[in-house]
Design an enzyme around this catalytic site. Structure first.
Site, PDB file in Angstrom:
ATOM      1  N   GLY A  55       0.860  -1.180   0.000  1.00 61.00           N
ATOM      2  CA  GLY A  55       0.000   0.000   0.000  1.00 61.00           C
ATOM      3  C   GLY A  55       0.898   1.233   0.000  1.00 61.00           C
ATOM      4  O   GLY A  55       1.850   1.320   0.797  1.00 61.00           O
ATOM      5  N   GLN A 207      -5.859  -8.728  -2.404  1.00 62.59           N
ATOM      6  CA  GLN A 207      -5.839  -7.741  -1.313  1.00 62.59           C
ATOM      7  C   GLN A 207      -7.247  -7.363  -0.863  1.00 62.59           C
ATOM      8  O   GLN A 207      -7.440  -6.969   0.286  1.00 62.59           O
ATOM      9  CB  GLN A 207      -5.099  -6.468  -1.760  1.00 62.59           C
ATOM     10  CG  GLN A 207      -3.602  -6.618  -1.890  1.00 62.59           C
ATOM     11  CD  GLN A 207      -3.197  -6.935  -3.301  1.00 62.59           C
ATOM     12  OE1 GLN A 207      -3.930  -7.595  -4.050  1.00 62.59           O
ATOM     13  NE2 GLN A 207      -2.020  -6.492  -3.703  1.00 62.59           N
ATOM     14  N   ASP A 248      -1.658   4.562  -6.258  1.00 61.22           N
ATOM     15  CA  ASP A 248      -0.237   4.368  -5.965  1.00 61.22           C
ATOM     16  C   ASP A 248       0.589   5.506  -6.535  1.00 61.22           C
ATOM     17  O   ASP A 248       1.677   5.801  -6.053  1.00 61.22           O
ATOM     18  CB  ASP A 248       0.216   3.023  -6.530  1.00 61.22           C
ATOM     19  CG  ASP A 248      -0.529   1.897  -5.835  1.00 61.22           C
ATOM     20  OD1 ASP A 248      -0.055   1.418  -4.804  1.00 61.22           O
ATOM     21  OD2 ASP A 248      -1.637   1.554  -6.291  1.00 61.22           O
TER      22      ASP A 248
HETATM   23  O1  MRU Z   1       0.600  -4.053  -4.533  1.00 61.07           O
HETATM   24  P1  MRU Z   1       0.054  -3.376  -3.334  1.00 61.07           P
HETATM   25  O2  MRU Z   1      -0.767  -4.234  -2.430  1.00 61.07           O
HETATM   26  O3  MRU Z   1       1.111  -2.595  -2.585  1.00 61.07           O
HETATM   27  O4  MRU Z   1      -0.964  -2.387  -3.999  1.00 61.07           O
HETATM   28  C1  MRU Z   1      -1.124  -1.121  -3.630  1.00 61.07           C
HETATM   29  C2  MRU Z   1      -2.469  -0.919  -3.184  1.00 61.07           C
HETATM   30  O5  MRU Z   1      -2.769  -1.206  -2.053  1.00 61.07           O
HETATM   31  C3  MRU Z   1      -3.495  -0.434  -4.089  1.00 61.07           C
HETATM   32  O6  MRU Z   1      -3.158  -0.236  -5.385  1.00 61.07           O
HETATM   33  C4  MRU Z   1      -4.259   0.664  -3.439  1.00 61.07           C
HETATM   34  O7  MRU Z   1      -5.502   0.685  -4.007  1.00 61.07           O
HETATM   35  C5  MRU Z   1      -3.586   2.004  -3.439  1.00 61.07           C
HETATM   36  S1  MRU Z   1      -2.482   2.227  -2.102  1.00 61.07           S
HETATM   37  C6  MRU Z   1      -3.466   2.949  -0.864  1.00 61.07           C
END
Ligand code: MRU
Length: 373
Positions: A55, A207, A248
């Site tokens: 995240g 997730q 992200d």
């Molecule tokens: O690959 P991850 O689990 O690190 O993914 C990032 C995320 O959690 C998502 O894309 C999210 O919607 C945005 S980060 C708050």
């Protein structure tokens, strides 16, 4: 937020030893709740890389604490050179979430003028803690702004629950506390506004099914897990009032990189005239980028994440099963980009704005220098 009735953040300083940073091991959720110690820069790097922490906001703050850990473990003589080396190393752990490089660069520039390693260590400790608190405050502010949107819809629904669709985990687990996409939901829930959340399972790492559903259930928020393909159908049948997702990395023009599959939800929402909101702190905005599809680096991850699925087996143990034919090649893109035209608005810590360069810059005028020409 609550875990079995006890309040937690997703990252904190060990209560008895300030040289240790503790995090929740998100790879084990929802089946086991385990806490892991980070003592070195390698520990922080690995935790980010192997998704113990994940995240965007949490990755960024883990990077900031990683810089602090690198100073603790540096020699008095070479701490400055080591700092730059460790900053590059930590930034290379994952490519898409811009929070990682933004917070690490901020740490490095704050520490640049420190005269000794001891002064730098003390400052790094203070600054990483400050960044953590800032992220929590930003998430809470996003919650307050986003809650107003939910409340407005609720008023038109005569007590019927507002149905919110979300993708991936942009919850408190991803953001230390409150979350970004989930913050408006938690605020609405606290205000007793009836809500129900459709949680996309979010293949391949699940997730949504593993993390968002778990954290919503820990807070008692009504929700239902759906396969990733179900959103369009629900939208066509009036079962989704709004979508809220995280990000992200978002460009200065409002293009949004988020977990793979987000773009398809935005297209379906657009086709069904359902508002599609992106909740994000300014630490996820890349003011140097304008064209998300061309410029945002998209992480490509291990094929195993697609060809194998992890879960609780019939005998109660956690295990993996193969779900893809052994001869078939697999592609695993971690993120996609939703062009700004499909984003109804951005919910930031400074308020809600259109996903346009003009409106984003009106909210963050001090960032003008970081923009490309
Ligand atoms: O690959 P991850 O689990 O690190 O993914 C990032 C995320 O959690 C998502 O894309 C999210 O919607 C945005 S980060 C708050």
């Amino acid at each position: 937020m609550q875990v079995y009735g006890k309040n937690y953040h997703t990252i904190w300083v060990h209560p008895d030893n300030k040289c240790i940073i503790q995090v929740i091991d998100q790879r084990k959720l929802p089946f086991e709740f385990q806490i892991i110690d980070l003592k070195t820069t390698d520990d922080a790097y690995e935790a980010i890389r192997n998704m113990t922490v994940r995240g965007a906001p949490l990755i960024g703050v883990t990077g900031a604490y990683g810089i602090y850990l690198s100073l603790i473990n540096s020699n008095d003589g070479n701490w400055k050179t080591n700092l730059l080396k460790m900053a590059d190393y930590l930034k290379s752990a994952r490519p898409t979430a811009v929070n990682l490089s933004i917070l690490i660069d901020e740490m490095v520039s704050l520490l640049a003028d420190c005269g000794t390693k001891e002064i730098a260590c003390n400052m790094a400790f203070k600054e990483a803690n400050r960044m953590k608190s800032r992220e929590i405050a930003w998430s809470e502010a996003i919650g307050d702004f986003g809650c107003e949107l939910i409340e407005a819809i609720s008023k038109k629904k005569n007590g019927q629950p507002v149905n919110i669709l979300t993708h991936c985990n942009a919850g408190w687990l991803a953001c230390i506390d409150w979350g970004t996409a989930t913050a408006p939901m938690y605020k609405a829930f606290q205000k007793q506004i009836p809500i129900h959340v459709w949680v996309d399972e979010t293949r391949p790492r699940n997730q949504g099914a593993r993390l968002t559903a778990w954290e919503l259930s820990q807070q008692g928020v009504p929700h239902t897990v759906i396969p990733d393909n179900a959103g369009g159908h629900l939208m066509q049948h009036g079962l989704v009032d709004l979508c809220i997702v995280g990000s992200d990395r978002t460009t200065s023009t409002g293009d949004v990189a988020n977990k793979i599959g987000t773009y398809l939800k935005a297209l379906a929402a657009f086709d069904n005239r359902i508002p599609f909101y992106v909740a994000l702190p300014s630490s996820s905005i890349d003011f140097a980028m304008k064209d998300g599809v061309r410029e945002i680096p998209i992480e490509q991850r291990d094929a195993e994440e697609v060809s194998w699925m992890e879960g609780k087996l019939g005998n109660g143990e956690i295990g993996k099963i193969r779900v893809v034919n052994e001869q078939s090649p697999v592609a695993n893109f971690g993120f996609d980009v939703t062009p700004a035209k499909y984003v109804t608005a951005l919910i930031t810590e400074r308020g809600i704005c259109n996903a346009t360069e003009e409106d984003i810059m009106n909210l963050f005028p001090e960032k003008k220098d970081e923009m490309k020409g």
